[in-house]
Write a protein that holds these residues in place. Structure first.
Motif, PDB file in Angstrom:
ATOM      1  N   ASP A 143      -8.007   8.034 -14.098  1.00  0.00           N
ATOM      2  CA  ASP A 143      -8.897   9.182 -13.453  1.00  0.00           C
ATOM      3  C   ASP A 143      -9.213   8.537 -12.052  1.00  0.00           C
ATOM      4  O   ASP A 143      -9.056   9.212 -10.996  1.00  0.00           O
ATOM      5  CB  ASP A 143     -10.187   9.542 -14.112  1.00  0.00           C
ATOM      6  N   ARG A 144      -9.395   7.248 -11.910  1.00  0.00           N
ATOM      7  CA  ARG A 144      -9.386   6.714 -10.481  1.00  0.00           C
ATOM      8  C   ARG A 144      -8.379   6.899  -9.774  1.00  0.00           C
ATOM      9  O   ARG A 144      -8.326   7.111  -8.396  1.00  0.00           O
ATOM     10  CB  ARG A 144     -10.053   5.197 -10.859  1.00  0.00           C
ATOM     11  N   LEU A 145      -7.214   6.879 -10.284  1.00  0.00           N
ATOM     12  CA  LEU A 145      -5.836   6.763  -9.656  1.00  0.00           C
ATOM     13  C   LEU A 145      -5.724   8.124  -9.145  1.00  0.00           C
ATOM     14  O   LEU A 145      -5.433   8.428  -8.055  1.00  0.00           O
ATOM     15  CB  LEU A 145      -4.740   6.316 -10.321  1.00  0.00           C
ATOM     16  N   LEU A 146      -5.899   9.299  -9.893  1.00  0.00           N
ATOM     17  CA  LEU A 146      -5.898  10.508  -9.517  1.00  0.00           C
ATOM     18  C   LEU A 146      -6.743  11.045  -8.522  1.00  0.00           C
ATOM     19  O   LEU A 146      -6.273  11.628  -7.411  1.00  0.00           O
ATOM     20  CB  LEU A 146      -6.094  11.340 -10.756  1.00  0.00           C
ATOM     21  N   TRP A 147      -7.990  10.332  -8.590  1.00  0.00           N
ATOM     22  CA  TRP A 147      -8.950  10.667  -7.426  1.00  0.00           C
ATOM     23  C   TRP A 147      -8.302  10.109  -6.028  1.00  0.00           C
ATOM     24  O   TRP A 147      -8.520  10.493  -4.986  1.00  0.00           O
ATOM     25  CB  TRP A 147     -10.275   9.954  -7.801  1.00  0.00           C
ATOM     26  N   ALA A 148      -7.776   8.887  -6.226  1.00  0.00           N
ATOM     27  CA  ALA A 148      -7.306   7.917  -4.842  1.00  0.00           C
ATOM     28  C   ALA A 148      -6.309   8.762  -4.334  1.00  0.00           C
ATOM     29  O   ALA A 148      -5.895   8.489  -3.161  1.00  0.00           O
ATOM     30  CB  ALA A 148      -6.817   6.554  -5.330  1.00  0.00           C
ATOM     31  N   LEU A 149      -5.641   9.831  -5.003  1.00  0.00           N
ATOM     32  CA  LEU A 149      -4.585  10.412  -4.456  1.00  0.00           C
ATOM     33  C   LEU A 149      -5.033  11.311  -3.278  1.00  0.00           C
ATOM     34  O   LEU A 149      -4.231  11.672  -2.077  1.00  0.00           O
ATOM     35  CB  LEU A 149      -3.902  11.436  -5.292  1.00  0.00           C
TER      36      LEU A 149
ATOM     37  N   GLY B  37      -0.343   3.385  -3.089  1.00  0.00           N
ATOM     38  CA  GLY B  37      -0.923   2.426  -4.063  1.00  0.00           C
ATOM     39  C   GLY B  37      -0.985   3.323  -5.215  1.00  0.00           C
ATOM     40  O   GLY B  37      -0.469   2.909  -6.620  1.00  0.00           O
ATOM     41  N   ALA B  38      -1.700   4.237  -5.283  1.00  0.00           N
ATOM     42  CA  ALA B  38      -2.096   5.242  -6.472  1.00  0.00           C
ATOM     43  C   ALA B  38      -0.695   5.998  -7.159  1.00  0.00           C
ATOM     44  O   ALA B  38      -0.576   6.006  -8.207  1.00  0.00           O
ATOM     45  CB  ALA B  38      -2.961   6.172  -6.104  1.00  0.00           C
ATOM     46  N   ILE B  39       0.230   6.221  -5.837  1.00  0.00           N
ATOM     47  CA  ILE B  39       1.380   6.915  -6.479  1.00  0.00           C
ATOM     48  C   ILE B  39       2.321   6.081  -7.264  1.00  0.00           C
ATOM     49  O   ILE B  39       2.784   6.374  -8.288  1.00  0.00           O
ATOM     50  CB  ILE B  39       2.135   7.342  -5.293  1.00  0.00           C
ATOM     51  N   LEU B  40       2.154   4.877  -6.683  1.00  0.00           N
ATOM     52  CA  LEU B  40       3.072   3.741  -7.393  1.00  0.00           C
ATOM     53  C   LEU B  40       2.436   3.531  -8.936  1.00  0.00           C
ATOM     54  O   LEU B  40       3.266   3.378  -9.901  1.00  0.00           O
ATOM     55  CB  LEU B  40       3.396   2.583  -6.605  1.00  0.00           C
ATOM     56  N   SER B  41       1.289   3.361  -8.888  1.00  0.00           N
ATOM     57  CA  SER B  41       0.681   3.091 -10.086  1.00  0.00           C
ATOM     58  C   SER B  41       0.618   4.167 -10.956  1.00  0.00           C
ATOM     59  O   SER B  41       1.065   3.812 -12.278  1.00  0.00           O
ATOM     60  CB  SER B  41      -1.045   2.700  -9.852  1.00  0.00           C
ATOM     61  N   LEU B  42       0.707   5.451 -10.537  1.00  0.00           N
ATOM     62  CA  LEU B  42       0.526   6.619 -11.613  1.00  0.00           C
ATOM     63  C   LEU B  42       2.231   6.471 -12.037  1.00  0.00           C
ATOM     64  O   LEU B  42       2.518   6.885 -13.356  1.00  0.00           O
ATOM     65  CB  LEU B  42       0.156   7.652 -10.953  1.00  0.00           C
ATOM     66  N   GLN B  43       3.172   6.304 -11.231  1.00  0.00           N
ATOM     67  CA  GLN B  43       4.520   6.389 -11.715  1.00  0.00           C
ATOM     68  C   GLN B  43       4.717   5.324 -12.639  1.00  0.00           C
ATOM     69  O   GLN B  43       5.262   5.512 -13.584  1.00  0.00           O
ATOM     70  CB  GLN B  43       5.590   5.727 -10.334  1.00  0.00           C
TER      71      GLN B  43
ATOM     72  N   LEU C 249     -15.293   7.489  -3.461  1.00  0.00           N
ATOM     73  CA  LEU C 249     -15.827   9.007  -4.026  1.00  0.00           C
ATOM     74  C   LEU C 249     -15.658   9.867  -2.926  1.00  0.00           C
ATOM     75  O   LEU C 249     -14.971  11.061  -2.879  1.00  0.00           O
ATOM     76  CB  LEU C 249     -17.062   9.095  -4.458  1.00  0.00           C
ATOM     77  N   CYS C 250     -16.379   9.217  -1.579  1.00  0.00           N
ATOM     78  CA  CYS C 250     -16.385  10.495  -0.601  1.00  0.00           C
ATOM     79  C   CYS C 250     -15.504   9.835   0.611  1.00  0.00           C
ATOM     80  O   CYS C 250     -15.489  10.624   1.742  1.00  0.00           O
ATOM     81  CB  CYS C 250     -17.777  10.686  -0.260  1.00  0.00           C
ATOM     82  N   PHE C 251     -15.065   8.620   0.526  1.00  0.00           N
ATOM     83  CA  PHE C 251     -14.308   8.115   1.405  1.00  0.00           C
ATOM     84  C   PHE C 251     -14.951   7.582   2.799  1.00  0.00           C
ATOM     85  O   PHE C 251     -14.168   7.499   3.853  1.00  0.00           O
ATOM     86  CB  PHE C 251     -12.920   8.835   1.888  1.00  0.00           C
ATOM     87  N   ALA C 252     -16.142   7.780   2.888  1.00  0.00           N
ATOM     88  CA  ALA C 252     -16.698   7.252   4.186  1.00  0.00           C
ATOM     89  C   ALA C 252     -16.712   5.709   4.217  1.00  0.00           C
ATOM     90  O   ALA C 252     -16.741   5.040   3.339  1.00  0.00           O
ATOM     91  CB  ALA C 252     -18.387   7.794   3.915  1.00  0.00           C
ATOM     92  N   GLU C 253     -16.847   5.341   5.494  1.00  0.00           N
ATOM     93  CA  GLU C 253     -16.815   3.975   5.756  1.00  0.00           C
ATOM     94  C   GLU C 253     -18.100   3.231   5.360  1.00  0.00           C
ATOM     95  O   GLU C 253     -19.230   3.913   5.646  1.00  0.00           O
ATOM     96  CB  GLU C 253     -16.644   3.797   7.076  1.00  0.00           C
ATOM     97  N   ILE C 254     -18.362   2.441   4.559  1.00  0.00           N
ATOM     98  CA  ILE C 254     -19.447   1.655   4.050  1.00  0.00           C
ATOM     99  C   ILE C 254     -19.225   0.237   4.395  1.00  0.00           C
ATOM    100  O   ILE C 254     -18.268  -0.348   4.432  1.00  0.00           O
ATOM    101  CB  ILE C 254     -19.430   1.996   2.479  1.00  0.00           C
ATOM    102  N   PRO C 255     -20.586  -0.432   4.466  1.00  0.00           N
ATOM    103  CA  PRO C 255     -20.404  -1.860   4.634  1.00  0.00           C
ATOM    104  C   PRO C 255     -19.891  -2.696   3.471  1.00  0.00           C
ATOM    105  O   PRO C 255     -20.049  -2.147   2.463  1.00  0.00           O
ATOM    106  CB  PRO C 255     -22.082  -2.282   4.671  1.00  0.00           C
ATOM    107  N   ILE C 256     -19.194  -3.616   3.649  1.00  0.00           N
ATOM    108  CA  ILE C 256     -18.697  -4.663   2.629  1.00  0.00           C
ATOM    109  C   ILE C 256     -19.960  -4.918   1.686  1.00  0.00           C
ATOM    110  O   ILE C 256     -20.998  -5.371   2.087  1.00  0.00           O
ATOM    111  CB  ILE C 256     -17.956  -6.031   3.371  1.00  0.00           C
TER     112      ILE C 256
END
Length: 150
Positions: A42-48, A58-64, A12-19
């Motif tokens: 919607d998750r793929l769109l967000w991943a762009l 990966g999101a580009i290829l999946s959306l394709q 969501l915010c792309f911050a580094e988080i613990p595994i």
């Protein structure tokens, strides 16, 4: 010798988080709930928007592969936000070519026809020309009738 460390990021915010984090310590959102409740498209769109190019690719290829026209403008925005990544921009154009023709696709290609990278601009213009060219009727060679006169 130092071993490589796996990094995980909040989707969501792309911050580094613990595994294994279920809640992001930066944005305090429930990651697992978001993933369960948000449709895959919607998750793929967000991943762009992800700052990591491999995630975006990966999101580009999946959306394709999804083939949904409403992905066109977010794909173009992705290419414009990472305008120095020509490989990614060309992948976006490849994805756009596979989407159905429509207003969103035309708008996305028009956006990319102003891209800073020459190769992306020219490919976008070529794709637009192909959309706007009238489709030619198939040749009538097979249906020609030969008439014999005496």
């Amino acid at each position: 010798m130092r071993l490589p460390v796996n990094h995980h990021y909040c989707p969501l915010c792309f911050a580094e988080i613990p595994i294994g984090s279920q809640v992001c310590p930066a944005c305090h959102r429930d990651i697992e709930a978001w993933e369960r409740q948000t449709p895959y498209f919607d998750r793929l769109l967000w991943a762009l928007r992800n700052p990591h190019p491999e995630v975006r690719m990966g999101a580009i290829l999946s959306l394709q592969n999804q083939g949904r026209g409403e992905a066109a403008i977010p794909l173009a925005e992705c290419a414009l936000q990472s305008d120095v990544d020509v490989v990614q921009g060309l992948a976006v154009l490849q994805a756009l070519r596979r989407l159905p023709d429509g207003a969103d696709k035309v708008e996305a290609l028009e956006m990319l026809s102003k891209h800073p990278a020459h190769s992306i601009r020219e490919e976008a213009k070529l794709a637009l020309r192909k959309i706007h060219e009238p489709r030619q009727a198939p040749a009538a060679d097979a249906e020609q009738t030969i008439s014999y006169t005496k």
